[in-house]
Design a protein around this motif. Structure first.
Motif, PDB file in Angstrom:
ATOM      1  N   PHE A  90      13.330  65.923  22.708  1.00  0.00           N
ATOM      2  CA  PHE A  90      13.497  65.038  23.856  1.00  0.00           C
ATOM      3  C   PHE A  90      12.193  64.294  24.152  1.00  0.00           C
ATOM      4  O   PHE A  90      12.208  63.079  24.396  1.00  0.00           O
ATOM      5  N   SER A  91      11.071  65.002  24.142  1.00  0.00           N
ATOM      6  CA  SER A  91       9.795  64.343  24.431  1.00  0.00           C
ATOM      7  C   SER A  91       9.435  63.327  23.355  1.00  0.00           C
ATOM      8  O   SER A  91       8.885  62.264  23.660  1.00  0.00           O
ATOM      9  N   SER A  92       9.753  63.614  22.092  1.00  0.00           N
ATOM     10  CA  SER A  92       9.477  62.670  21.009  1.00  0.00           C
ATOM     11  C   SER A  92      10.338  61.418  21.143  1.00  0.00           C
ATOM     12  O   SER A  92       9.852  60.292  20.970  1.00  0.00           O
ATOM     13  N   ALA A  93      11.639  61.596  21.467  1.00  0.00           N
ATOM     14  CA  ALA A  93      12.519  60.439  21.651  1.00  0.00           C
ATOM     15  C   ALA A  93      12.102  59.626  22.862  1.00  0.00           C
ATOM     16  O   ALA A  93      12.134  58.387  22.848  1.00  0.00           O
ATOM     17  N   LEU A  94      11.690  60.294  23.919  1.00  0.00           N
ATOM     18  CA  LEU A  94      11.249  59.590  25.119  1.00  0.00           C
ATOM     19  C   LEU A  94       9.962  58.822  24.859  1.00  0.00           C
ATOM     20  O   LEU A  94       9.766  57.717  25.380  1.00  0.00           O
ATOM     21  N   LEU A  95       9.072  59.389  24.058  1.00  0.00           N
ATOM     22  CA  LEU A  95       7.810  58.730  23.744  1.00  0.00           C
ATOM     23  C   LEU A  95       8.029  57.411  23.009  1.00  0.00           C
ATOM     24  O   LEU A  95       7.350  56.412  23.283  1.00  0.00           O
ATOM     25  N   LYS A  96       8.997  57.378  22.098  1.00  0.00           N
ATOM     26  CA  LYS A  96       9.218  56.195  21.264  1.00  0.00           C
ATOM     27  C   LYS A  96      10.312  55.278  21.801  1.00  0.00           C
ATOM     28  O   LYS A  96      10.609  54.260  21.183  1.00  0.00           O
ATOM     29  N   SER A  97      10.916  55.638  22.930  1.00  0.00           N
ATOM     30  CA  SER A  97      11.976  54.794  23.495  1.00  0.00           C
ATOM     31  C   SER A  97      11.386  53.485  24.000  1.00  0.00           C
ATOM     32  O   SER A  97      10.401  53.489  24.748  1.00  0.00           O
ATOM     33  N   PRO A  98      11.973  52.343  23.630  1.00  0.00           N
ATOM     34  CA  PRO A  98      11.434  51.055  24.099  1.00  0.00           C
ATOM     35  C   PRO A  98      11.585  50.863  25.597  1.00  0.00           C
ATOM     36  O   PRO A  98      10.700  50.324  26.261  1.00  0.00           O
ATOM     37  N   HIS A  99      12.737  51.320  26.151  1.00  0.00           N
ATOM     38  CA  HIS A  99      12.990  51.082  27.568  1.00  0.00           C
ATOM     39  C   HIS A  99      14.092  52.025  28.042  1.00  0.00           C
ATOM     40  O   HIS A  99      15.206  52.002  27.532  1.00  0.00           O
ATOM     41  N   VAL A 100      13.766  52.868  29.017  1.00  0.00           N
ATOM     42  CA  VAL A 100      14.761  53.767  29.601  1.00  0.00           C
ATOM     43  C   VAL A 100      14.758  53.705  31.118  1.00  0.00           C
ATOM     44  O   VAL A 100      15.529  54.409  31.755  1.00  0.00           O
ATOM     45  N   ALA A 101      13.928  52.848  31.691  1.00  0.00           N
ATOM     46  CA  ALA A 101      13.843  52.795  33.148  1.00  0.00           C
ATOM     47  C   ALA A 101      15.109  52.225  33.768  1.00  0.00           C
ATOM     48  O   ALA A 101      15.382  52.456  34.940  1.00  0.00           O
ATOM     49  N   ALA A 102      15.897  51.459  33.001  1.00  0.00           N
ATOM     50  CA  ALA A 102      17.126  50.894  33.552  1.00  0.00           C
ATOM     51  C   ALA A 102      18.156  51.971  33.848  1.00  0.00           C
ATOM     52  O   ALA A 102      19.085  51.746  34.611  1.00  0.00           O
ATOM     53  N   ASP A 103      18.014  53.130  33.248  1.00  0.00           N
ATOM     54  CA  ASP A 103      18.954  54.222  33.469  1.00  0.00           C
ATOM     55  C   ASP A 103      18.161  55.495  33.746  1.00  0.00           C
ATOM     56  O   ASP A 103      18.124  56.411  32.930  1.00  0.00           O
ATOM     57  N   PRO A 104      17.476  55.553  34.914  1.00  0.00           N
ATOM     58  CA  PRO A 104      16.665  56.751  35.192  1.00  0.00           C
ATOM     59  C   PRO A 104      17.493  57.990  35.432  1.00  0.00           C
ATOM     60  O   PRO A 104      16.937  59.085  35.526  1.00  0.00           O
ATOM     61  N   THR A 278      10.027  30.790  21.980  1.00  0.00           N
ATOM     62  CA  THR A 278      11.454  31.089  22.057  1.00  0.00           C
ATOM     63  C   THR A 278      11.729  32.103  23.147  1.00  0.00           C
ATOM     64  O   THR A 278      11.053  33.114  23.248  1.00  0.00           O
ATOM     65  N   ASP A 279      12.742  31.827  23.947  1.00  0.00           N
ATOM     66  CA  ASP A 279      13.132  32.729  25.034  1.00  0.00           C
ATOM     67  C   ASP A 279      14.228  33.653  24.516  1.00  0.00           C
ATOM     68  O   ASP A 279      15.407  33.313  24.535  1.00  0.00           O
ATOM     69  N   THR A 280      13.855  34.807  24.025  1.00  0.00           N
ATOM     70  CA  THR A 280      14.825  35.711  23.408  1.00  0.00           C
ATOM     71  C   THR A 280      15.387  36.702  24.407  1.00  0.00           C
ATOM     72  O   THR A 280      16.586  36.905  24.480  1.00  0.00           O
ATOM     73  N   GLY A 281      14.545  37.344  25.203  1.00  0.00           N
ATOM     74  CA  GLY A 281      14.993  38.316  26.180  1.00  0.00           C
ATOM     75  C   GLY A 281      15.573  39.577  25.575  1.00  0.00           C
ATOM     76  O   GLY A 281      16.374  40.242  26.216  1.00  0.00           O
ATOM     77  N   ALA A 282      15.201  39.928  24.352  1.00  0.00           N
ATOM     78  CA  ALA A 282      15.716  41.115  23.672  1.00  0.00           C
ATOM     79  C   ALA A 282      14.653  42.199  23.655  1.00  0.00           C
ATOM     80  O   ALA A 282      13.455  41.926  23.588  1.00  0.00           O
ATOM     81  N   VAL A 283      15.117  43.458  23.706  1.00  0.00           N
ATOM     82  CA  VAL A 283      14.212  44.599  23.624  1.00  0.00           C
ATOM     83  C   VAL A 283      13.807  44.796  22.174  1.00  0.00           C
ATOM     84  O   VAL A 283      14.656  44.827  21.273  1.00  0.00           O
ATOM     85  N   GLU A 284      12.517  44.952  21.937  1.00  0.00           N
ATOM     86  CA  GLU A 284      11.988  45.101  20.592  1.00  0.00           C
ATOM     87  C   GLU A 284      11.497  46.530  20.366  1.00  0.00           C
ATOM     88  O   GLU A 284      11.193  47.261  21.305  1.00  0.00           O
ATOM     89  N   MET A 285      11.393  46.891  19.089  1.00  0.00           N
ATOM     90  CA  MET A 285      10.835  48.183  18.701  1.00  0.00           C
ATOM     91  C   MET A 285       9.329  48.032  18.519  1.00  0.00           C
ATOM     92  O   MET A 285       8.869  47.271  17.673  1.00  0.00           O
ATOM     93  N   LEU A 286       8.567  48.741  19.327  1.00  0.00           N
ATOM     94  CA  LEU A 286       7.114  48.737  19.242  1.00  0.00           C
ATOM     95  C   LEU A 286       6.663  50.105  18.752  1.00  0.00           C
ATOM     96  O   LEU A 286       6.865  51.105  19.431  1.00  0.00           O
ATOM     97  N   MET A 287       6.065  50.131  17.577  1.00  0.00           N
ATOM     98  CA  MET A 287       5.724  51.383  16.929  1.00  0.00           C
ATOM     99  C   MET A 287       4.325  51.845  17.324  1.00  0.00           C
ATOM    100  O   MET A 287       3.438  51.036  17.609  1.00  0.00           O
ATOM    101  N   LEU A 288       4.150  53.163  17.318  1.00  0.00           N
ATOM    102  CA  LEU A 288       2.835  53.741  17.578  1.00  0.00           C
ATOM    103  C   LEU A 288       1.874  53.400  16.445  1.00  0.00           C
ATOM    104  O   LEU A 288       2.207  53.563  15.269  1.00  0.00           O
ATOM    105  N   PRO A 289       0.686  52.925  16.753  1.00  0.00           N
ATOM    106  CA  PRO A 289      -0.295  52.678  15.685  1.00  0.00           C
ATOM    107  C   PRO A 289      -0.859  53.987  15.154  1.00  0.00           C
ATOM    108  O   PRO A 289      -0.801  55.026  15.814  1.00  0.00           O
ATOM    109  N   PHE A 290      -1.406  53.931  13.953  1.00  0.00           N
ATOM    110  CA  PHE A 290      -2.047  55.116  13.398  1.00  0.00           C
ATOM    111  C   PHE A 290      -3.252  55.505  14.251  1.00  0.00           C
ATOM    112  O   PHE A 290      -3.981  54.639  14.745  1.00  0.00           O
ATOM    113  N   PRO A 291      -3.501  56.781  14.430  1.00  0.00           N
ATOM    114  CA  PRO A 291      -4.692  57.191  15.199  1.00  0.00           C
ATOM    115  C   PRO A 291      -5.961  56.952  14.404  1.00  0.00           C
ATOM    116  O   PRO A 291      -5.934  56.787  13.178  1.00  0.00           O
TER     117      PRO A 291
END
Length: 830
Positions: A90-104, A278-291
């Motif tokens: 759960f914590s791993s999925a939450l960490l990489k989720s692009p957006h979950v505030a719309a459904d708290p 361009t006005d897309t308004g779509a949620v994108e996948m933002l990946m964690l950079p390497f440490p």
């Protein structure tokens, strides 16, 4: 028709996610005969789940919901072995989720659900507590976990965030395995992301986590590309301040709404002047950079190289990111206005009150439960005052604000008063039955948790059998600015080298503390295939532990064992599934890119190493042993080992086989052809009951071996520290060439102390530590093996400086044992 096809596709995706999730949790903690046959498939299920979810941003919400549904089943069926994996998933999925505030509601449901596990035994309680701390922050400031992790791993804003470094320890160039070389190259090259790219990533992620599709990321990205580095730095700091302020706000709805409005205004100011995007308004996948990662070729049994690594990292971070200017008046201002104090005392709704109350309860009392002392990086089995220290870790740090404070500090102060109420005797008995290590006192007929024991009160005379060393100074934990992840690849030989380096560090730091004052070390152990020490390549991932320890050979080949990794797997099923089981895969599979995309260079093993380092932080304590050797010339040496000590023929054969092709000329492999040694052996036999019996006898032996028995669950008895003593005794010998030793008897006994003496005949023998040919000693006349104690204090407890609340043992000669803390997902059992 299109809507039906979309619904079918969504239903198919949900079914696939649920199926892979079930496969991730399948067979955890169960030992069956055919388990090894399925390891190759089971170990990649977590990676498959993440790859499946990354295909669409909405899949993360589906995964979170599936995990909650599975958690409800675990709660109803009392499946203890699945609690820790579910919290990590759960914590791993939450960490990489692009957006979950719309459904708290999902996060609120998760909070109330995982709160139910706080009364479960360890490690379920501690794992749930860690997840609840994360949920508290995410409910107030969506995406705060992602932001803090990147800030820490990239060394951004060290005045606000702790700094994390990753150091990969590899052997000499000729001994590095292909998969290890691949990981080190990928992490070293991938960690060279420019500071500009990292700053833009953090800003984009903050806007998307808070606003979702309301903010056009493409327009914002175009606006950020035009900014100067100084402007990006200050903008990133402003965004971080908004999120940290929201994370420390007491009321949930106020925190979210304030953050949303602030980010909307900031986004409008940034994108108002941007044209042509361009006005897309779509949620994108933002990946964690390497440490930020450093690869060190490690040959000596010490950590002296870390000083130069820390110095170089400080210089590079100073050149990369700017130091924000802080007004000294604001830095020292801690005043609170009366107007803010009155606002902080307003009523909140039921759910917010429930979560905030539990939040404050977690901060001051550790959720009414004590956690393993190793959870904060301190390995201690005494009843020390660690509860309050762990509680402080869950609190948001007081940030540097203007004179007028927000409700962040007010919320902490107001809700801290919730802990002053006493608990019922029934709840405390429940806590004690779950293995709680806290101190309990009785007042007015009710039992309450003593959070702040009186330093001046008389210490209780109590003693336990195990009390490992503190891996770092407990009193300086808050002052340590840097966390260093030390990642070690290899088998038991490399684990032994790590143990000797840790012992050397403790000796140096006890005399002149330096490294432990500037950083905190966490050791990660990644098992790899052992290279055969003979000239014939090995096919099995690891040899038999008993054969390896006793020096038996198979076709002229002696393999390095991986018993320590198997021990970690027995203690932590999630480590076994996601780290140890990768030994079932070939080097070609481990080196292949984890994704088919052309831009992806991350291999399967690299993905595992990153997951292991980012989500495992609980230490497993492994006892160290010392061998006092007396050589023929009278010289005395003290050596430390972790896994095994081989004496006699088995030690000599291992040294001979390390010579490679030159070993063929010797031609003595088996015990029956070895020259027996007339030895005087004394050992202290231990039992589960704690009783011991000293035995001394004379033996005609070819080999005497000591090894840590750790491949079976029944051998992992945390109440006693012992080694398995194996003696190969010659009962009848012959002068014939075909069989010199006709009758051989192998005896085994569990011991904690051993003495081997060459006797009056002056017999000498060879000794090898941890299967390491570099730790091979010849012409030894006496060998004494015992538990390794804490350095710098001798064997007398009276030389220790007791901390407030620390117990005093019954006998003054009781000393602190030295343990190597290897990091796992669930930690040592209570």
């Amino acid at each position: 028709m299109m809507m039906m096809m979309k619904m079918d596709s969504s239903s198919c995706t949900e079914d696939r996610i649920e199926h892979v999730l079930e496969r991730c949790l399948c067979g955890l903690g169960i030992d069956t005969l055919d388990k090894q046959l399925w390891n190759a498939g089971l170990c990649i299920n977590r990676w498959c789940l993440e790859e499946l979810v990354k295909r669409h941003p909405h899949n993360f919400l589906i995964l979170l919901q599936k995990i909650l549904r599975k958690t409800k089943e675990v709660l109803e069926e009392c499946r203890y072995e699945l609690v820790v994996p579910l919290t990590l998933l759960f914590s791993s999925a939450l960490l990489k989720s692009p957006h979950v505030a719309a459904d708290p509601v999902v996060l609120q449901e998760a909070y109330l659900l995982f709160h139910s596990f706080l009364t479960w035994p360890e490690p379920c309680s501690s794992a749930s507590k860690r997840l609840l701390n994360v949920l508290q922050q995410e409910l107030r400031a969506p995406g705060i976990s992602f932001q803090r992790l990147v800030h820490s791993e990239q060394g951004i804003s060290p005045e606000h965030h702790s700094k994390t470094m990753t150091v990969l320890l590899v052997g000499p160039e000729e001994d590095v395995l292909p998969e290890v070389r691949s990981v080190s190259e990928q992490l070293s090259s991938g960690s060279q992301d420019s500071c500009r790219d990292v700053s833009i990533l953090l800003i984009l992620h903050a806007f998307q986590a808070a606003l979702g599709s309301k903010q056009n990321l493409q327009t914002l990205r175009c606006a950020l590309q035009t900014k100067r580095p100084e402007e990006l730095e200050h903008l990133m700091q402003a965004v971080n301040n908004l999120m940290e302020t929201a994370a420390s706000t007491a009321d949930l709805s106020t925190a979210r709404n304030t953050l949303t409005h602030s980010m909307e205004r900031l986004g409008e100011s940034l994108t108002s002047a941007a044209d042509g995007c361009t006005d897309t308004g779509a949620v994108e996948m933002l990946m964690l950079p390497f440490p930020k990662c450093h690869t060190c070729s490690w040959e000596n049994d010490n950590f002296d190289f870390l000083n130069s690594v820390l110095d170089s990292d400080v210089d590079s971070a100073r050149d990369c990111f700017l130091e924000p200017e802080i007004d000294e008046e604001d830095r020292n201002d801690t005043s609170v206005d009366e107007e803010d104090e009155s606002e902080g005392n307003k009523e909140v709704d039921f759910l917010n009150n429930r979560i905030s109350t539990a939040s404050s309860s977690s901060r001051d009392s550790g959720y009414s439960l004590s956690t393993p002392s190793g959870s904060s990086g301190v390995e201690s089995d005494f009843s020390e005052d660690t509860t309050h220290k762990d509680a402080q870790e869950g609190q948001p740090k007081l940030r540097r604000k203007p004179k007028k404070k927000s409700r962040s500090i007010l919320g902490v102060e107001r809700f801290s008063s919730f802990f002053k109420t006493t608990r019922s005797p029934e709840s405390c008995r429940r806590v004690q039955s779950m293995g709680n290590r806290g101190d309990f006192t009785h007042r007015n007929g009710s039992t309450i948790l003593s959070i702040h024991p009186d330093p001046l009160s008389p210490r209780k005379h109590m003693c336990v059998r195990r009390r490992p060393i503190l891996s770092c100074d407990e009193g300086a934990v808050e002052e340590v600015p840097t966390l260093v992840r030390v990642v070690m690849f290899g088998g038991d030989k490399e684990a032994g080298r790590l143990a000797r380096a840790y012992s050397d560090l403790q000796q140096k730091e006890s005399k002149c503390p330096r490294l432990t004052k500037t950083c905190k070390l966490q050791f990660y152990f990644v098992p790899t295939r052992g290279r055969a020490t003979g000239n014939t390549p090995t096919e099995a991932p690891s040899g038999s532990s008993r054969a390896a320890a006793s020096g038996e050979c198979n076709g002229g080949v002696m393999e390095d064992s991986t018993d320590i990794a198997h021990m970690l797997g027995l203690m932590d099923p999630w480590y076994e599934r996601n780290v140890l089981s990768l030994l079932s895969l070939s080097s070609e599979v481990l080196c292949q890119p984890a994704c088919k995309e052309a831009s992806s260079t991350e291999s399967l093993l690299t993905d595992m190493v990153l997951y292991y380092c980012r989500h495992a932080d609980q230490p497993v304590l492994l006892q160290l042993y010392q061998a006092e050797l007396t050589l023929a010339g009278g010289e005395r040496r003290r050596e430390v080992f972790l896994h095994s000590l081989e004496l006699g023929h088995s030690a000599g054969i291992r040294a001979v086989k390390a010579m490679g092709a030159a070993s063929k000329r010797f031609g003595i492999d088996k015990e029956r052809e070895a020259v027996p040694l007339d030895l005087r052996v004394g050992y202290n036999k231990v039992a589960v009951s704690g009783r011991s019996q000293w035995t001394q006898t004379e033996k005609l032996c070819t080999s005497i071996n000591l090894f840590k028995a750790c491949r079976k669950p029944e051998q992992l008895d945390t109440r006693i520290e012992s080694l398995q003593l194996t003696m190969t005794e010659v009962l009848k010998s012959s002068k014939s060439k075909k069989g010199y030793n006709q009758h051989i008897c192998v005896s085994e006994v569990k011991v904690d102390k051993v003495q081997v003496n060459g006797g009056e005949n002056g017999t000498t023998f060879a000794v090898c530590l941890d299967q390491d040919e570099k730790k091979f000693f010849q012409s030894v006349t006496r060998c004494e093996v015992s538990l390794c104690s804490k350095s710098g204090s001798g064997s007398d407890w009276r030389s220790y400086k007791l901390s407030p609340g620390q117990v005093q043992p019954l006998h003054p000669s009781y000393c602190s044992l030295l343990c190597l803390p290897l990091t796992s997902f669930s930690g040592s059992p209570p």
